[in-house]
Scaffold this active site. Structure first.
Site, PDB file in Angstrom:
ATOM      1  N   CYS A   1      -9.961 -25.997   1.236  1.00 41.22           N
ATOM      2  CA  CYS A   1      -8.690 -25.714   0.557  1.00 41.22           C
ATOM      3  C   CYS A   1      -8.422 -26.595  -0.676  1.00 41.22           C
ATOM      4  O   CYS A   1      -8.147 -26.066  -1.760  1.00 41.22           O
ATOM      5  CB  CYS A   1      -7.511 -25.825   1.515  1.00 41.22           C
TER       6      CYS A   1
ATOM      7  N   ARG B   1     -17.080 -31.857  10.296  1.00 37.47           N
ATOM      8  CA  ARG B   1     -16.012 -32.353  11.164  1.00 37.47           C
ATOM      9  C   ARG B   1     -16.644 -33.101  12.322  1.00 37.47           C
ATOM     10  O   ARG B   1     -17.584 -32.607  12.951  1.00 37.47           O
ATOM     11  CB  ARG B   1     -15.147 -31.201  11.688  1.00 37.47           C
TER      12      ARG B   1
ATOM     13  N   GLN C   1     -17.909 -22.218   6.341  1.00 38.11           N
ATOM     14  CA  GLN C   1     -16.713 -21.383   6.434  1.00 38.11           C
ATOM     15  C   GLN C   1     -16.748 -20.306   5.360  1.00 38.11           C
ATOM     16  O   GLN C   1     -17.025 -20.600   4.197  1.00 38.11           O
ATOM     17  CB  GLN C   1     -15.445 -22.225   6.222  1.00 38.11           C
TER      18      GLN C   1
ATOM     19  N   ASP D   1     -14.579 -18.980   3.496  1.00 41.61           N
ATOM     20  CA  ASP D   1     -13.203 -19.278   3.121  1.00 41.61           C
ATOM     21  C   ASP D   1     -12.794 -18.496   1.872  1.00 41.61           C
ATOM     22  O   ASP D   1     -13.620 -18.256   0.981  1.00 41.61           O
ATOM     23  CB  ASP D   1     -13.100 -20.771   2.785  1.00 41.61           C
TER      24      ASP D   1
ATOM     25  N   HIS E   1      -9.086 -18.244  -0.798  1.00 41.32           N
ATOM     26  CA  HIS E   1      -7.693 -18.587  -1.062  1.00 41.32           C
ATOM     27  C   HIS E   1      -7.173 -17.631  -2.126  1.00 41.32           C
ATOM     28  O   HIS E   1      -7.770 -17.490  -3.194  1.00 41.32           O
ATOM     29  CB  HIS E   1      -7.565 -20.037  -1.503  1.00 41.32           C
TER      30      HIS E   1
ATOM     31  N   LYS F   1       0.192 -18.830  10.789  1.00 37.82           N
ATOM     32  CA  LYS F   1      -1.036 -18.058  10.589  1.00 37.82           C
ATOM     33  C   LYS F   1      -1.116 -16.876  11.555  1.00 37.82           C
ATOM     34  O   LYS F   1      -0.456 -16.850  12.588  1.00 37.82           O
ATOM     35  CB  LYS F   1      -2.267 -18.957  10.771  1.00 37.82           C
TER      36      LYS F   1
ATOM     37  N   HIS G   1      -4.461 -18.455   2.772  1.00 37.29           N
ATOM     38  CA  HIS G   1      -5.779 -18.898   3.226  1.00 37.29           C
ATOM     39  C   HIS G   1      -6.358 -17.775   4.088  1.00 37.29           C
ATOM     40  O   HIS G   1      -5.630 -17.193   4.901  1.00 37.29           O
ATOM     41  CB  HIS G   1      -5.685 -20.159   4.083  1.00 37.29           C
TER      42      HIS G   1
END
Length: 637
Positions: free
Chosen positions: A336, A365, A383, A385, A387, A466, A512
């Protein structure tokens, strides 16, 4: 004195004060009383023989309900603890906790004797004896001082620790069954004889209260059901899950590996990389059609970025840090903040929005070593991902487009899914009014489109609520993968803006979005979903050529070239082995198509086709088999 009991259908019945849940059930129907195991008073679960002392909303809990099953399993956990105490000696076993978990229960015990899977049969036998004794399970409430005295007398240090940590106003209750007593808030079944079907499954180590600085206890896992047939079905599914274990199949099919040199970090082997790349290219093509722009952000960035985004405060225990040129840097746990910087890199007009930025971003992580689980729980993963930077009035339409994209992708894999709306967590960031606005927007989108959902209170991200997607695999197991998060906080944190129609600066809203979630984990799910037998379009090897002998090697190479020219992934088994062995090995490799090549095939420019799930399809021309495989790839079959 009378009390009013309001039933779930709105009916009001009058009873004398201290009428029990059992008596209410019997007054409604003898059959209901027979099937009931507990009740709810104003939404609070209580025991079957709980007296009703005031006007209440009363619900009867039956054994076949979700609550009934939980109570059945909770009572089985106590049964397990009692059996262990009987076998190994009351003073030799110190009790931890025995909660219900998904699909079963466990009990943590402190015992000197190392328990193994071989000990479970004897424990089960004693549990069966206790069931036959049909001991009443009786609740009693006691004061804190009484509780401390009781468990001091029992020499139960772990229970004493739990009691001391309870809030002052807590109601402390004990459940007795025969000679056995346990600290528990309940409720429970009325007697041990009400426990129907159970099975102990495994033994593992577990730190007391999940803290690695505490003593290691022994944890016995089990499951139970109201009916024997349900237990047998569950055990069958567990065996089926073992056969489908992605760790086992990943090794056998040469998809990925792990090494002690990088714990929890997968190494993709060539065939696994084909599957991963195919998954990426599939979603990449769909995103391209939907006007996403793909980007790439650094793996490591200055820690001040993570402090600015709020990730450091909320996520630091799961992050990896290092020092570079006397500055603290962190490996990114999420994509992000990097996308916020990309948006902020240039000025934007309202005419440009929505701006959709996507990345297949590698994140890191920290997970405890005991939590690592193949591809399902790793320390680094990719990910998918994205945005979306949108105008406030574009929120609903853009979320609708994302919902349609996720639905399309999941249908290709044959996944059913359930939807959850996760709301403001305890450690949320930002103003309540913005959270209310965000939660309302997500709820409105779901309801307007008629999408069934359940509310998962308090499970939102720290920066926004979410929508989570839980896919159901071939064994009907649930996996949380996709997510849509509505965020008013990051634009504030990073001072993002666009120039509006009025010529003034305004804040965009960020959506997201992830579909696979973690591509690595999604691969693990797919391996188990398909039991390693990927559909043709996803299979690392789509066709395997099996010449009957080395005399047909040249023809086999010709066929290989023709298939490869059509974009088909093909392997040639040119070993000097018997055809039967080659076929068996290709079947174990779960190759969709096996093409046998011999004298007849060479003379007629054909191939003899065996399909993975069907068997012998007969002899067809090279062009026919190419057309068949190519059409299946195009249809993603």
């Amino acid at each position: 004195m009378e009390i009013k009991a309001t039933l779930p259908d709105g009916t009001i019945r009058r009873y004398s004060r201290n009428t029990t849940i059992a008596q209410v059930a019997e007054s409604i129907s003898p059959t209901l009383k027979k099937n009931a195991v507990a009740g709810k008073l104003d939404g609070r679960l209580v025991d079957f023989h709980q007296p009703i002392t005031q006007d209440s909303l009363v619900e009867i809990v039956v054994l076949d309900s979700e609550d009934g099953l939980m109570i059945h399993r909770h009572s089985t956990a106590h049964l397990l603890a009692q059996a262990i105490k009987r076998i190994y000696g009351d003073k030799n076993v110190k009790l931890g906790i025995g909660p219900v978990i998904e699909d079963g229960f466990y009990y943590d015990v402190d015992i000197e004797k190392p328990l193994s899977i071989d000990d479970l049969a004897a424990i089960e036998a004693e549990m069966g004896n206790i069931i036959k004794e049909n001991l009443p399970i009786v609740r009693r409430e006691i004061s804190r001082s009484e509780a401390l005295k009781t468990f001091e007398a029992f020499e139960e240090p772990l229970k004493l620790e739990l009691i001391r940590d309870l809030p002052e106003e807590a109601v402390i209750s004990i459940y007795d069954q025969g000679e056995f007593s346990d600290l528990c808030r309940g409720p429970h079944l009325a007697s041990t004889g009400a426990i129907k079907a159970f099975k102990l499954l495994s033994v593992a180590g577990a730190y007391w209260r999940g803290d690695s600085s505490n003593k290691m206890l022994q944890r016995i896992y089990g499951t139970s059901f109201p009916k024997k047939a349900q237990l047998e079905e569950h055990l069958y599914m567990l065996e089926e899950a073992k056969k489908r274990d992605h760790r086992k199949l990943g090794k056998e099919l040469e998809l990925f590996m792990f090494s002690e040199e990088a714990p929890g970090m997968p190494f993709y082997l060539p065939k696994g990389m084909i599957v991963r790349t195919t998954l990426e290219e599939f979603s990449r093509g769909l995103q391209r059609e939907r006007e996403y722009s793909e980007v790439r952000t650094p793996l490591m960035m200055n820690n001040r970025l993570w402090e600015q985004s709020g990730h450091y405060d909320h996520f630091k225990d799961e992050m990896y840090f290092t020092d570079v040129d006397e500055n603290k840097f962190a490996l990114k746990p999420m994509n992000c903040p990097g996308h916020m910087l990309i948006y902020k890199n240039s000025l934007h007009s309202y005419r440009e929005l929505p701006i959709r930025i996507a990345e297949y971003g590698q994140v890191h992580r920290h997970e405890f070593s005991g939590a690592l689980n193949g591809m399902m729980r790793v320390r680094t993963f990719c990910q998918d991902d994205a945005h979306l930077f949108v105008l406030p009035e574009q929120i609903e339409e853009e979320i609708g487009r994302v919902l349609a994209l996720i639905d399309h992708i999941y249908k290709v894999f044959g996944f059913e899914y359930k939807v959850e709306l996760s709301t403001r967590p305890a450690d949320y960031m930002g103003a309540e009014s913005l959270w209310d606005q965000a939660e309302s927007a997500l709820q409105k989108v779901l309801e307007k489109r008629g999408i069934p959902y359940r509310v998962n209170a308090g499970d939102g991200a720290f920066y926004g609520p979410k929508i989570d997607f839980h896919i159901l695999d071939a064994l009907k197991r649930s996996w949380q993968c996709g997510t849509i998060q509505l965020d008013f906080q990051m634009p504030e944190k990073f001072d993002l803006s666009y120039i509006g129609e009025d010529g003034q600066k305004h804040r965009p809203v960020v959506i997201h979005r992830a579909v696979y979630g973690s591509i690595d984990r999604f691969m693990g799910i797919l391996i188990e979903h398909y039991s390693g037998a990927f559909p043709v379009w996803l299979a690392p090897v789509q066709a395997k050529l099996l010449p009957v002998s080395e005399h047909f090697a040249d023809y086999a190479y010709e066929v290989k070239q023709a298939l490869e020219a059509a974009g088909i992934r093909v392997e040639l088994d040119h070993r000097k082995e018997k055809l039967g062995l080659k076929i068996r090995e290709a079947q174990l490799e779960k190759v969709p198509y096996m093409l046998v090549l011999g004298e007849n095939e060479q003379n007629s420019a054909t191939v003899s086709v065996r399909q993975r799930a069907v068997g012998d399809l007969g002899t067809v021309s090279i062009q026919e088999i190419i057309q068949r495989i190519v059409s299946e790839i195009a249809a993603r079959q």
